[in-house]
Motif scaffolding. Structure first.
Motif, short mmCIF file in Angstrom:
data_model
loop_
_atom_site.label_atom_id
_atom_site.label_comp_id
_atom_site.label_asym_id
_atom_site.label_seq_id
_atom_site.Cartn_x
_atom_site.Cartn_y
_atom_site.Cartn_z
N CYS A 11 -1.37 -4.24 -6.48
CA CYS A 11 -2.74 -3.72 -6.29
C CYS A 11 -3.47 -3.33 -7.57
CB CYS A 11 -2.69 -2.52 -5.37
SG CYS A 11 -1.58 -1.23 -5.99
N ILE A 69 5.08 0.27 -4.03
CA ILE A 69 6.34 -0.37 -4.40
C ILE A 69 6.24 -1.87 -4.69
CG2 ILE A 69 7.91 1.31 -3.38
CD1 ILE A 69 8.06 -0.46 -0.91
N ARG A 104 0.82 -1.22 0.00
CA ARG A 104 0.00 0.00 0.00
C ARG A 104 0.85 1.26 0.00
NH1 ARG A 104 -6.05 -0.60 2.21
NH2 ARG A 104 -6.37 -2.75 1.56
#
Ligand code: HEM
Ligand code: FES
Lengths: 267, 234
Positions: free
Chosen positions: A82, A78, A75
């Motif tokens: 997602c 990196i 989140r």
């Protein structure tokens, strides 16, 4: 967030947003999926897109429904886990990862379509979560250097021109999220592969395996069922790290050179 | 990224006989051959402005290049064979990559937004099919004379007039030439990438050059038929 009584905030009263979400729901890899409409209310513009999905999932769990499956890990932009397609754009309207996209990019009353990456090489596991291991297999086909381990070499022993180092670093910022594939009209993984070929191909350590690397990685991406590149540029425009189309030209250059030099993919 | 790979879940690899990039290179090189031909063809067409004799003389020359060392129309036939090979290779690669792309995304997006793509890049495939249909008609019309009975082999001026005095033929021609222009606008940029000759610094120049070549060819090919249609050449 609803502004509380006595709020001395400078701007107009901040109210949460009410949104209509149309989310791809698919129970498993082999069943048919469809878009399902949900409403979420009072979404803060400061939330990340994933936090907004968290709100939706809490709501679904409270109602006894199945929460929406979506991938995420760091989140913080990196890890590359997602990715989802938001209103037809990989990672949504900003050139960043979905976890770094904030709800201030949307307006109260907006309707938002959320879909998984769509490519036969990325089979859907459930809902928005897809299996991106095809990218790992492309890396395994040649996206590495074989060096003997031992004590770290003297840093100045192998000089690298500044320009090459910069370009290699730019290419190395790829997080393997797969947005390039998702955005490409041909579902091609060319930008991903090209980033790795560029990263290693520009550095002295990458030279011994340079020819084999490019032929094997390209052969693997074909085997995985990705499409071919037609230089349209959707990939680079969607890439959260802004990997450039130049890397694709460099991959092509290396590949044609390698084929001429007699390199052939391992079968 | 997940890095576990269990071999049982790995799909069986198909033999990678020719890579997609190799096919792209075939497309790029055959495309460039065709572009070079188009440049020569356009210059030839513009000779119509020099009058019937000049034009027919040029046509006669095409059929006698290299004579008497080469017998008859040998040179012309060599050019035709090279073009045919280029067209077949180009279409083979295009169709094969088209199929690969379709299989790569069997389920379409419900909502998909184009961010970077140009109209030209979007119409490469169907545009190409229309161009092929046009090329076939064009050869039937002006090379084989199947569309009208004017003119004869080696003296094509009258045949050309008869064809382009027909507005329907001229409009079909114009649409096709514009499609060729768009095909080349993206194609020249794409070929530069495919052959590994582009980079961040050159990108802008390559794109300007692609637009310039495509525009010059489009206008060059449109001048002759419209001049005939409007009676400027007769
Ligand atoms: C039936 C006719 C044709 C079809 C189906 C066709 C199709 C295609 C396709 C699908 C591409 C790849 C586009 C891309 O990379 O985005 C392409 C590229 C290209 N075409 Fe064609 N085309 C046709 C005729 C022509 C003609 C007549 C010319 C030349 C005057 C031409 C010149 C090119 C060039 C230079 C490229 C760039 C090669 C590359 O992609 O690297 N094409 N064509
Ligand atoms: S969750 Fe790691 S990049 Fe978004």
């Amino acid at each position: 967030m609803r502004s509380s009584v006595g709020d001395t905030g400078t701007g107009p009263e901040k109210r949460g947003m009410n949104l209509t979400l149309r989310v791809w729901r698919q129970q498993g890899p082999t069943v048919k999926g469809k878009m399902v409409t949900y409403k979420v209310t009072d979404i803060s513009p400061d939330m990340s897109f994933l936090e907004m999905l968290d709100v939706l999932n809490e709501q679904l769990i409270m109602q006894g429904d199945d929460p929406v499956a979506f991938d995420h890990d760091c989140r913080e932009g990196i890890c590359g886990m997602c990715g989802v397609v938001i209103n037809g754009e990989a990672h949504g309207p900003q050139q960043t990862t979905t976890c770094q996209l904030h709800m201030r990019s949307f307006k109260d009353g907006d309707s938002i379509d959320i879909e998984p990456w769509r490519a036969s090489a990325f089979p859907i596991i459930k809902d928005l979560a897809v299996d991106r291991r095809a990218l790992d297999r492309i890396i395994q086909a040649g996206g590495y250097i074989s060096v003997p381990t031992g004590t770290a070499p003297e840093a100045h022993a192998t000089p690298v021109p500044k320009k090459d180092a910069d370009n290699a670093f730019d290419a190395a910022t790829c997080i393997g999220c797969g947005a390039c594939v998702a955005a490409c009209p041909n579902a091609s993984s060319m930008l991903f592969t090209a980033a790795k070929v560029t990263h290693l191909g520009l550095l002295p350590q990458g030279q011994p395996e340079r020819n084999d690397r490019v032929v094997n990685m390209v052969a693997q991406q074909d085997r995985e069922g990705f499409g071919g590149c037609t230089n349209i540029g959707e990939c680079s425009a969607a890439c959260p790290k802004g990997i450039s189309m130049e890397t694709i030209s460099r991959l092509n250059h290396d590949l044609l050179g390698a084929l001429r030099a007699g390199a052939r993919p391992k079968s | 990224m997940v890095t576990v790979t269990d071999s049982t879940q790995r799909r069986t690899p198909k033999a990678a006989k020719t890579t997609s990039v190799f096919k792209k290179a075939v497309m790029a090189i055959s495309g460039i051959v065709l572009v070079l031909y188009l440049i020569a063809h356009m210059i030839g067409n513009l000779k119509a402005f020099a009058g019937a004799d000049e034009f027919n003389h040029y046509s006669e020359w095409l059929r006698t290049i290299g004579n008497p060392a080469l017998p008859g129309a040998t040179a012309l036939w060599l050019i035709r064979i090279v073009l045919l090979v280029a067209v077949v290779a180009h279409i083979w690669a295009a169709v094969s990559l088209w199929r690969q792309a379709r299989n790569a995304r069997p389920e379409r997006y419900v909502t998909k937004k184009a961010v970077a793509q140009s109209y030209a890049s979007r119409t490469m495939r169907w545009g190409g099919v229309i161009i092929l249909a046009f090329v076939i008609f064009h050869i039937l019309d002006l090379t084989l004379g199947a569309v009208n009975s004017e003119g004869r082999d080696g003296e094509p001026f009258d045949r050309m007039l008869a064809s382009f005095q027909n507005p329907v033929v001229t409009i079909f021609y114009a649409i096709s030439v514009i499609l060729v222009g768009m095909h080349l606008r993206h194609g020249i940029w794409s070929a530069t990438q495919t052959l590994g000759q582009s980079n961040r610094r050159r990108e802008v120049t390559v794109n300007y050059a692609a637009t310039a070549i495509a525009t010059v060819l489009t206008i060059g090919f449109l001048l002759t038929p419209f001049s005939i249609l409007f009676g400027l050449i007769d």
